[in-house]
Design a protein around this motif. Sequence first.
Motif, mmCIF file in Angstrom:
data_model
loop_
_atom_site.group_PDB
_atom_site.id
_atom_site.type_symbol
_atom_site.label_atom_id
_atom_site.label_comp_id
_atom_site.label_asym_id
_atom_site.label_seq_id
_atom_site.Cartn_x
_atom_site.Cartn_y
_atom_site.Cartn_z
ATOM 1 N N TYR A 23 0.833 -1.213 0.000
ATOM 2 C CA TYR A 23 0.000 0.000 0.000
ATOM 3 C C TYR A 23 0.863 1.257 0.000
ATOM 4 O O TYR A 23 0.633 2.179 -0.779
ATOM 5 C CB TYR A 23 -0.938 0.002 1.215
ATOM 6 C CG TYR A 23 -1.792 1.236 1.304
ATOM 7 C CD1 TYR A 23 -2.989 1.313 0.613
ATOM 8 C CD2 TYR A 23 -1.401 2.344 2.055
ATOM 9 C CE1 TYR A 23 -3.781 2.455 0.678
ATOM 10 C CE2 TYR A 23 -2.170 3.475 2.121
ATOM 11 C CZ TYR A 23 -3.362 3.531 1.427
ATOM 12 O OH TYR A 23 -4.136 4.656 1.490
ATOM 13 N N SER A 24 1.853 1.284 0.879
ATOM 14 C CA SER A 24 2.683 2.491 0.971
ATOM 15 C C SER A 24 3.493 2.700 -0.302
ATOM 16 O O SER A 24 3.742 3.848 -0.688
ATOM 17 C CB SER A 24 3.599 2.435 2.193
ATOM 18 O OG SER A 24 4.530 1.379 2.067
ATOM 19 N N GLN A 44 2.710 5.825 -2.726
ATOM 20 C CA GLN A 44 3.892 6.656 -2.493
ATOM 21 C C GLN A 44 3.787 7.417 -1.172
ATOM 22 O O GLN A 44 4.015 8.616 -1.094
ATOM 23 C CB GLN A 44 4.121 7.588 -3.672
ATOM 24 C CG GLN A 44 4.390 6.836 -4.946
ATOM 25 C CD GLN A 44 4.736 7.742 -6.108
ATOM 26 O OE1 GLN A 44 4.873 8.943 -5.965
ATOM 27 N NE2 GLN A 44 4.900 7.141 -7.270
ATOM 28 N N MET A 45 3.419 6.677 -0.159
ATOM 29 C CA MET A 45 3.278 7.224 1.183
ATOM 30 C C MET A 45 4.665 7.598 1.709
ATOM 31 O O MET A 45 5.550 6.767 1.775
ATOM 32 C CB MET A 45 2.655 6.127 2.068
ATOM 33 C CG MET A 45 1.901 6.577 3.223
ATOM 34 S SD MET A 45 1.012 5.145 3.875
ATOM 35 C CE MET A 45 1.087 5.522 5.571
ATOM 36 N N GLN A 48 0.589 9.910 7.114
ATOM 37 C CA GLN A 48 -0.086 10.337 5.884
ATOM 38 C C GLN A 48 -0.956 9.186 5.388
ATOM 39 O O GLN A 48 -0.496 8.067 5.242
ATOM 40 C CB GLN A 48 0.964 10.680 4.823
ATOM 41 C CG GLN A 48 0.413 10.897 3.442
ATOM 42 C CD GLN A 48 1.532 10.910 2.390
ATOM 43 O OE1 GLN A 48 2.695 10.714 2.697
ATOM 44 N NE2 GLN A 48 1.147 11.143 1.168
ATOM 45 N N GLY A 49 -2.228 9.436 5.144
ATOM 46 C CA GLY A 49 -3.112 8.422 4.573
ATOM 47 C C GLY A 49 -3.404 7.246 5.481
ATOM 48 O O GLY A 49 -3.579 6.133 5.006
ATOM 49 N N THR A 50 -3.474 7.473 6.786
ATOM 50 C CA THR A 50 -3.680 6.356 7.709
ATOM 51 C C THR A 50 -5.063 5.728 7.561
ATOM 52 O O THR A 50 -5.192 4.509 7.696
ATOM 53 C CB THR A 50 -3.451 6.787 9.168
ATOM 54 O OG1 THR A 50 -4.321 7.876 9.464
ATOM 55 C CG2 THR A 50 -2.012 7.172 9.404
#
Length: 179
Positions: free
Chosen positions: A47-48, A52-53, A58-60
């Motif tokens: 996912y990350s 591109q986490m 960010q984006g939890t």
Amino acid sequence: MTSPSFPAGDASPAATWPVPALARRMAAFVYEGVLLFGVLMIAGYLYSSLTQMRHALQGTIGLQLFLFVVLGIYFVWFWSHGGQTVAMKAWHVRLLDAAGRPVSQARAAARYLLSWLWFAPALFAAHAAGLKGGSIFGVMLAGVLAYAALARLNPQRQFWHDMVCGTRLVDVRPARAAA
């Protein structure tokens, strides 16, 4: 050593099958957690990478939803294709419906959603109390043990989410060979 396979046409009610002891079910639960650590680690990395986490915070919400879906796919697939996850195979525990048949995908999905009752009350209580860090783990452990203890109140020793979904955990240890 493999678990015995049961014919699809076996119409014997699952209530006649032996129920694994609570200690064995909890051992399978803990082993499942160890195995799922790897599954979630790989899924989180995927996912990350795909999103591109760049920062852990960010984006939890997206990550949590993705991992929830990954866990759902894992459990629903294993439960509806043989009735056993890897940990359940190791501890010789199988999931069947009330009639002793394999579980459908819809029933497995319902069981997955309701099985979050292992954690949801404890997580809600920890959030409501404003707990942080290790305190959350203690509340989670107490919640899981309390939920498991509720199975002792059921005459058939099944968990609440299994009663609601019409499923049962049964003991499928192979018979010992006569000496």
